[in-house]
Design an enzyme around this catalytic site. Structure first.
Site, short mmCIF file in Angstrom:
data_model
loop_
_atom_site.label_atom_id
_atom_site.label_comp_id
_atom_site.label_asym_id
_atom_site.label_seq_id
_atom_site.Cartn_x
_atom_site.Cartn_y
_atom_site.Cartn_z
N TYR A 1 3.16 -2.28 -10.74
CA TYR A 1 2.01 -3.12 -10.41
C TYR A 1 1.32 -3.57 -11.70
O TYR A 1 0.66 -2.81 -12.39
CB TYR A 1 1.00 -2.39 -9.51
CG TYR A 1 1.54 -1.97 -8.16
CD1 TYR A 1 2.66 -2.58 -7.60
CD2 TYR A 1 0.92 -0.97 -7.43
CE1 TYR A 1 3.15 -2.19 -6.36
CE2 TYR A 1 1.40 -0.57 -6.19
CZ TYR A 1 2.52 -1.18 -5.67
OH TYR A 1 2.99 -0.78 -4.44
N PRO B 1 -0.62 -2.02 5.82
CA PRO B 1 -0.97 -1.74 7.22
C PRO B 1 -1.81 -2.83 7.87
O PRO B 1 -1.91 -2.89 9.09
CB PRO B 1 -1.75 -0.42 7.14
CG PRO B 1 -2.35 -0.43 5.76
CD PRO B 1 -1.32 -1.09 4.89
N1 LIG Z 1 6.08 0.72 -1.36
C1 LIG Z 1 6.02 -0.59 -1.45
O1 LIG Z 1 7.03 -1.26 -1.66
C2 LIG Z 1 4.70 -1.29 -1.26
C3 LIG Z 1 4.66 -2.67 -0.98
C4 LIG Z 1 3.42 -3.27 -0.79
C5 LIG Z 1 2.25 -2.51 -0.89
N2 LIG Z 1 2.32 -1.19 -1.17
C6 LIG Z 1 1.10 -0.35 -1.26
O2 LIG Z 1 0.38 -0.46 -0.04
C7 LIG Z 1 -0.96 -0.83 -0.31
C8 LIG Z 1 -1.51 -1.66 0.84
O3 LIG Z 1 -0.69 -2.77 1.12
P1 LIG Z 1 -1.10 -4.28 0.80
O4 LIG Z 1 -2.24 -4.28 -0.16
O5 LIG Z 1 0.14 -5.00 0.47
O6 LIG Z 1 -1.55 -4.87 2.20
P2 LIG Z 1 -2.68 -4.57 3.28
O7 LIG Z 1 -3.35 -3.28 3.01
O8 LIG Z 1 -2.05 -4.79 4.58
O9 LIG Z 1 -3.69 -5.78 3.03
C9 LIG Z 1 -4.34 -6.01 1.81
C10 LIG Z 1 -5.03 -7.35 1.90
O10 LIG Z 1 -5.99 -7.34 2.94
C11 LIG Z 1 -7.30 -7.61 2.44
N3 LIG Z 1 -8.20 -6.70 3.15
C12 LIG Z 1 -8.29 -5.35 3.00
N4 LIG Z 1 -9.21 -4.83 3.85
C13 LIG Z 1 -9.69 -5.88 4.55
C14 LIG Z 1 -10.67 -5.98 5.57
N5 LIG Z 1 -11.29 -4.91 6.03
N6 LIG Z 1 -10.93 -7.22 6.07
C15 LIG Z 1 -10.30 -8.32 5.60
N7 LIG Z 1 -9.35 -8.28 4.63
C16 LIG Z 1 -9.06 -7.07 4.11
C17 LIG Z 1 -7.22 -7.38 0.95
O11 LIG Z 1 -8.08 -8.25 0.25
P3 LIG Z 1 -9.20 -7.71 -0.78
O12 LIG Z 1 -8.51 -6.83 -1.79
O13 LIG Z 1 -9.74 -8.95 -1.38
O14 LIG Z 1 -10.18 -6.96 0.05
C18 LIG Z 1 -5.75 -7.74 0.64
O15 LIG Z 1 -5.61 -9.13 0.45
C19 LIG Z 1 -0.87 -1.57 -1.64
O16 LIG Z 1 -2.13 -1.61 -2.31
C20 LIG Z 1 0.16 -0.76 -2.38
O17 LIG Z 1 -0.44 0.39 -2.98
C21 LIG Z 1 3.53 -0.57 -1.34
#
Ligand SMILES: NC(=O)c1ccc[n+]([C@@H]2O[C@H](COP(=O)([O-])OP(=O)(O)OC[C@H]3O[C@@H](n4cnc5c(N)ncnc54)[C@H](OP(=O)(O)O)[C@@H]3O)[C@@H](O)[C@H]2O)c1
Length: 322
Positions: A55, A201
């Site tokens: 990252y 999620p």
């Molecule tokens: N193992 C893997 O290959 C892999 C792949 C992807 C992700 N990950 C991990 O999983 C974590 C979470 O996944 P993700 O960040 O991809 O997706 P996510 O948690 O599904 O969604 C994150 C997005 O949603 C927004 N958000 C968060 N809370 C919100 C709310 N209450 N209301 C409206 N919008 C909201 C965030 O924006 P803001 O930040 O602007 O609030 C961001 O744009 C990552 O941070 C990473 O650590 C792992």
């Protein structure tokens, strides 16, 4: 905050993903707000933090390391290796030599002497999983890592890995619009006593209902290359977000909280890691711990049709084991 058990590792059942603080999603925010978000998460009992070497690369681990100064013992710290080669290879590298270099870099950037959960980020087809897990087992014995995880591994790799050394958790995409782990992967994890960490999620923000058109997403944002956010698929997928919104209105919660509560209802061996870089949103997401969905509401959410479009682009899908 209630807790979940990933193997024998105890974590807050809602974690915090740090990826978006440094990469992938373009939006308001800066390091100061990101660090405040991590500290607020700790105040709220969210003690399971997720980052990765790739990252940034590297800068996300550095940011998390800065935020954790003076708080290291309060968190379960997870990071990942394997998408950056430290042996001069092109592409994924989970060779023992690469891992031994990677772990030293992660420890240094995180400002710690041990990583609580160290995941292989993607299965490396050029390194037998037995060799990778063997190298990780040596790091466990040396006290540099406490637990071993995999990400987007299929059942055969999970079984082979677990036969070498206990695997504590699998981190793969799982949400209301990515149900892939349900038929085969989750039953094997339960058979073996391995926990599950759903990433993205909130459907990369889509399931929160806050993004209503593709045009709202910056051209440089990672989601622009994600098939589910193509103009055509986006329109079709909006119906799913609206359904989450309808249940949320009924429950008196937000759509993000409903998306998380649905995952929590799937078992106490599941700990999602929603990502945000904003204090207000980490407060909202942590409060999903208090949201209970009725059997009828869970059933309604279960019946949301599969999303239109794969959850990654073609190149990234090739790195995911089915
Ligand atoms: N193992 C893997 O290959 C892999 C792949 C992807 C992700 N990950 C991990 O999983 C974590 C979470 O996944 P993700 O960040 O991809 O997706 P996510 O948690 O599904 O969604 C994150 C997005 O949603 C927004 N958000 C968060 N809370 C919100 C709310 N209450 N209301 C409206 N919008 C909201 C965030 O924006 P803001 O930040 O602007 O609030 C961001 O744009 C990552 O941070 C990473 O650590 C792992």
């Amino acid at each position: 905050m209630k807790h979940a058990k990933l193997g024998d590792l105890d974590v807050s059942r809602i974690g915090l993903g740090a990826m978006g603080m440094s990469t992938a999603y373009i939006g308001p925010g800066d390091d100061v707000e990101s660090i405040r978000t991590i500290h607020r998460a700790l105040d709220l009992g969210v003690t399971f933090l997720d980052t990765a070497e790739v990252y940034g690369p590297y800068v996300n681990e550095e940011l998390v390391g800065r935020a954790l100064k003076g708080h290291r013992d309060d968190v379960v710290l997870a990071t990942k290796f394997g998408l950056i080669s430290h042996t001069g290879r092109d592409g994924a590298d989970s060779s023992p030599a690469s891992i031994r270099t990677a772990v030293e870099g992660s420890l240094r950037r995180l400002g710690t002497d041990r990583i609580d959960l160290y995941y292989q980020h993607r299965v490396d087809p050029r390194t037998p999983i037995e060799d990778t897990i063997g190298a990780l087992a040596e790091l466990v014995a040396a006290g540099k890592i406490r637990h071993i995880g995999l990400s987007e591994a299929g059942v055969s790799t999970i079984r082979r890995a677990h036969a070498v050394h206990p695997v504590t958790a699998l981190q793969s995409e799982y949400s209301l619009w990515t149900r892939d782990p349900e038929p085969a992967v989750l039953p094997v994890l339960r058979e073996l006593g391995i926990g599950f960490v759903p990433y993205s999620p909130l459907g990369r923000g889509f399931l929160t209902g806050q993004i209503r058109s593709v045009g709202e997403i910056d051209d440089a944002d990672f989601r622009r290359s994600n098939p589910r956010f193509s103009a055509e698929n986006f329109e079709r997928n909006l119906r799913s977000a609206d359904e989450v919104g309808a249940v949320a209105a009924e429950v008196g919660a937000t759509p993000a909280q409903v998306a998380l509560a649905w995952l929590l209802a799937k078992g106490d061996d599941i700990a999602p890691i929603p990502g945000t870089k904003r204090v207000a949103r980490v407060e909202e997401n942590a409060a999903a711990d208090q949201v209970t969905l009725s059997p009828a509401q869970l059933d309604r959410l279960d019946r949301i049709p599969p999303a239109a479009g794969d959850h990654h682009n073609e190149e990234q899908m090739r790195m995911i084991e089915r």
